[in-house]
Design an enzyme around this catalytic site. Structure first.
Site, PDB file in Angstrom:
ATOM      1  CE1 TYR A  44      89.671   6.121 -21.744  1.00  0.00           C
ATOM      2  CE2 TYR A  44      88.609   7.517 -20.100  1.00  0.00           C
ATOM      3  CZ  TYR A  44      88.689   6.310 -20.787  1.00  0.00           C
ATOM      4  OH  TYR A  44      87.799   5.316 -20.527  1.00  0.00           O
TER       5      TYR A  44
ATOM      6  CE1 TYR B 137     106.883   6.981  19.124  1.00  0.00           C
ATOM      7  CE2 TYR B 137     109.049   5.989  18.856  1.00  0.00           C
ATOM      8  CZ  TYR B 137     107.920   6.567  18.316  1.00  0.00           C
ATOM      9  OH  TYR B 137     107.828   6.727  16.942  1.00  0.00           O
TER      10      TYR B 137
ATOM     11  CG  ASP C 107     104.537   6.350  15.816  1.00  0.00           C
ATOM     12  OD1 ASP C 107     103.418   6.303  15.266  1.00  0.00           O
ATOM     13  OD2 ASP C 107     105.132   7.422  16.041  1.00  0.00           O
TER      14      ASP C 107
ATOM     15  CB  SER D  92      85.210  -3.202 -14.717  1.00  0.00           C
ATOM     16  OG  SER D  92      85.998  -3.693 -13.652  1.00  0.00           O
TER      17      SER D  92
ATOM     18  CG  HIS E 217      84.139   5.838 -17.593  1.00  0.00           C
ATOM     19  ND1 HIS E 217      84.473   7.168 -17.562  1.00  0.00           N
ATOM     20  CD2 HIS E 217      85.064   5.248 -18.389  1.00  0.00           C
ATOM     21  CE1 HIS E 217      85.542   7.364 -18.303  1.00  0.00           C
ATOM     22  NE2 HIS E 217      85.914   6.214 -18.826  1.00  0.00           N
TER      23      HIS E 217
END
Length: 848
Positions: free
Chosen positions: A277, A562, A575, A50, A223
């Site tokens: 476009y 923690y 976390d 492509s 496309h």
């Protein structure tokens, strides 16, 4: 250009010599990597992928910071290389809705640092693009550094300036994986032993991954693009068509590459209202269209680049001339004839249906796969190719995904983010088709798909449905955002829940605010089943977690801590909550969505042989029981002592809730007294029923994700992938309390260096002064009229009575009381920096 003899060994093999593969190889060698080999099935540099059929248009602005940053880096790199036409880009509006959207484009550009974004009047648009029918448009968005890359020239530049060795006409036939690690790449010209391999095959990405027994959801689609015959209106530009590919071996139709190598002399344009476009090709005009039904391609039937270009298919005129797109009333031809009247009746010199790819969420798939040494650089277009090539190379060489501007957030693009079902071909091809359909659509905040729903549900699903849950999908899970059964609470809290109008109010409900306020006063149950638990056990499990966690997790059995997981650069990879269950057994809890693959994968990859890491995705059904009456409710259904003395904050116990065995954690993500109750999935329905029945006289209510978000922001609790990610370190993120430098952990050296160098930016809460509007993420935060940050996350703080936004600002602006402004939907809002947390700073409601 292509070397004749294929080596039998290389440190790194990059598969694919298109825009992405060449960029990865170039950046790897620029960073000092040696012995890098690039192979491609097609000839070089016109491989047939492509990269050489694409028109090369680059619009840089995106609601994603990472996509915008990657695009801007690409434009600067290729501009310096002399293969980029910086003609500017103009996105047009043919509707009021689109004009509002273009205002958002300007705000995203300001937030993420694109230079000089502008809104244009119709007259200003036609000064740049005189072929546009001024009467058809309401205005435009102009980005001066947008433009077009010359694909073939860029590939030649990469190859000439890279320290890698390139081999064309080399087809990969298999990937040798032994012991969960890549060992060699087999080709039709021989086998290359290697330590690392990068898959950069885009249209063939699914096939390449299958060779390593990976099911990557990479969906190819067709496309449409046409180039007109030379036009009188563009005659002054001239043309070199016929000479652009002299001396190059070109598979298939040479006309495609001839016209794609012809540069524009006017800004590139978009008519997103019609999914179109356009750009000039010398004296011709190129017209591209997403304005047709999705033309999906079987990912296992891409074919080869030999005597044809496998990524180009035959033009289907019916999709150009008839309206087949489900959301567009006009065909591509009709819409172009109205917008660019000079194209009406003009013949086409070149036509194509080119193939490119989409993932289920429309984002790239990059980073380390679960196969050791095998990397993905897939689902990337020219627009972002330079940036992602740099990011992947830095990640491979230095352990830190970054651009020259700094570390980047990778949660939304990590190849391991996909849920377990995403690799099923029918599923990802269908999801890719939907993403193609939406490329130029205006997607509403909190938009939810209608297809492929109900794939993953908690054991509470039928109870939630009976309570009128409004389900949102995340990672395939159905998670309640609010419950219609709580509509009566809206009247109870009338006056405390402001209406949200316009764009910011779409897909919101005042019930979210009511559930927030009720939880602060009574007790609520929150479905946490989509969250993940990771069991870490075995000889040396404690020492292993101590090395992986930034905090000190050397603690007694039954304690909870923690902590953060950091990468080598000190960026926040996750976390987590760490629970010590036994001498050599720990439970690590983290979020849902992409967390199991990314966070669980990180722990699995680094575990020594004596330590077992089990990612229990979906194995636990979990309820967050929160609110001032939560202790009274829990004590009714258990014989365990749940008093503050008997069950202190940040401790854990194995208890029974009724008959259900539960690991209970005394933690709260909403800033209220409460527990997380983790039970095996098969007990989930009974767990819900037991709590629900026992709490009726306490007015127990279900609570959804909308209330969770506003409550956690009031408390300043971070959300990975939103407030924190690999682009921030703990000091910038206000999480220094989760770092113990007396221990040794991954990322410590980088973190100490960052601390010693000084922290430039820090997260901070702000509240709007005179408005009840909720700011939207990605919108600029201004100081003295200059953009200094952007909104990371925002919601209304129903307990504090103000809209809250979190943003990273330079440290000189983070003192409480500093005046700032937020720009959102074209409006400027006065705001003030605040100390955190905004709600219950003394933690009196949690620790009692």
């Amino acid at each position: 250009m292509s070397k004749p003899e294929l080596p039998s060994q290389a440190e790194t093999v990059v598969i694919g010599a298109g825009a992405v593969g060449c960029s990865v190889a170039y950046h790897l060698t620029e960073l000092g990597a040696e012995d890098v080999v690039v192979i491609d099935q097609g000839p070089l540099p016109v491989t047939g992928g492509s990269s050489v059929h694409a028109p090369g248009i680059m619009f840089q602005t995106s609601p994603s910071k990472l996509q915008t940053k990657a695009a801007h880096y690409t434009s600067r790199l290729l501009s310096d290389a002399g293969v980029y036409d910086e003609v500017g880009g103009i996105e047009l509006a043919r509707s009021e809705e689109r004009m509002d959207f273009l205002e958002r484009r300007v705000e995203w550009a300001q937030s993420y640092g694109l230079p000089d974004p502008q809104l244009l009047s119709p007259e200003e648009v036609t000064e740049h693009l005189p072929l546009v029918n001024e009467e058809e448009i309401l205005g435009g968005y102009y980005s001066p550094t947008d433009g077009r890359v010359d694909g073939i020239a860029a590939l030649q530049w990469y190859i000439a300036n890279s320290g890698a060795d390139f081999y064309g006409n080399t087809e990969v036939t298999d990937l040798d994986v032994a012991g969960d690690r890549i060992g060699a790449v087999e080709t039709d010209r021989g086998t290359i032993d290697c330590e690392r391999c990068v898959m950069a095959t885009n249209n063939w990405g699914h096939q390449t991954a299958e060779m390593a027994d990976l099911d990557l959801p990479i969906a190819p689609v067709e496309h449409q693009y046409v180039v007109t015959e030379p036009m009188d209106e563009l005659a002054d530009a001239g043309s070199n068509v016929g000479d652009n590919t002299d001396g190059l071996l070109v598979p298939g139709n040479r006309d495609v590459q001839e016209y794609m190598s012809e540069g524009p002399h006017r800004p590139v344009g978009r008519d997103q209202d019609n999914s179109l476009y356009f750009r000039t090709h010398g004296s011709s005009l190129g017209l591209g269209s997403y304005n047709h039904e999705t033309l999906s391609v079987d990912p296992d039937a891409m074919g080869k680049n030999d005597d044809r270009q496998a990524s180009v298919r035959g033009f289907t005129r019916e999709h150009w001339e008839k309206p087949t797109h489900p959301d567009r009333e006009k065909s591509a031809k009709q819409a172009f004839d109205e917008l660019l009247p000079a194209t009406e009746g003009v013949e086409y010199e070149m036509t194509e249906n080119g193939i490119f790819v989409f993932t289920p969420d429309g984002m790239p798939a990059v980073g380390p796969t679960e196969v050791g040494g095998l990397w993905s650089a897939l689902a990337i277009w020219w627009t972002h190719s330079g940036g992602y090539g740099r990011i992947v190379a830095e990640w491979m060489e230095n352990g830190v995904p970054r651009l020259p501007s700094g570390p980047v957030d990778t949660g939304g693009v990590h190849v391991r983010r996909f849920e377990p079902h995403a690799g099923e071909k029918d599923y990802f091809v269908d999801k890719g088709a939907k993403r193609y359909q939406q490329v130029y659509s205006i997607v509403e905040p909190r938009w939810q798909p209608e297809e492929h729903r109900g794939l993953r549900t908690s054991p509470f699903y039928h109870q939630q449905t009976e309570l009128g849950a409004e389900f949102y999908q995340s990672g395939g899970w159905e998670s309640a955002q609010w419950y219609d059964s709580n509509a009566d609470l809206v009247d109870e809290y009338e006056g405390e829940i402001p209406e949200q109008d316009g764009w910011r109010g779409i897909n919101r409900s005042p019930i979210e605010g009511a559930e927030h306020l009720h939880t602060r006063e009574a007790v609520s149950m929150f479905d946490m089943t989509s969250f993940s638990s990771i069991v870490v056990e075995g000889s040396g499990a404690g020492e292993y977690l101590q090395r992986m966690c930034s905090n000190d997790v050397e603690m007694e059995t039954g304690r909870v801590r923690y902590s953060l997981l950091l990468n080598e650069g000190g960026g926040i990879l996750a976390d987590v909550t760490v629970v010590r269950l036994d001498d050599e057994k720990y439970l690590v809890t983290t979020g849902g969505g992409n967390s199991p693959g990314i966070h669980g994968g990180w722990l699995e990859e680094h575990a020594p042989e004596t330590v077992s890491v089990t990612v229990e995705e979906g194995a636990k059904s979990t309820i967050g029981l929160w609110g001032p009456k939560s202790r009274l409710l829990l004590q009714r259904v258990t014989d365990a002592d749940v008093s503050n003395d008997g069950f202190p904050y940040f401790t854990a116990k194995r208890i029974y809730v009724g008959e259900v065995p539960v690991i209970a954690l005394r933690v709260s993500y909403v800033g209220e007294l409460g527990w997380e109750l983790w039970a095996p999935t098969e007990y989930g329905q009974r767990l819900w029923e037991t709590l629900w029945e026992a709490g009726q006289d306490l007015d127990v209510r279900p609570m959804g994700g909308g209330a969770l978000e506003s409550m956690r922001l009031e408390k300043g609790y971070r959300l990975w992938g939103t407030d924190i990610d690999t682009d921030s370190n703990p000091y910038e993120a206000g999480l220094s309390f989760a770092v113990d430098l007396d221990t040794d952990f991954v990322g410590k050296a980088a973190l100490e260096a960052a601390r010693d160098a000084g922290i430039d930016d820090e997260i901070t809460p702000i509240t709007l002064d005179d408005s009840e509007d909720i700011p939207l993420s990605g919108r600029p935060v201004l100081v003295d009229g200059e953009s200094e940050g952007y909104v990371q996350a925002a919601d209304f703080g129903y307990s504090v009575g103000k809209p809250i936004a979190y943003t990273y600002l330079p440290t000189e602006y983070t003192d409480a009381g500093t005046d700032v402004q937020v720009k959102c939907e074209g409006d400027l809002y006065d705001a003030t920096v605040r100390d955190e947390p905004l709600f219950d700073p003394g933690r009196e409601k949690i620790v009692r």
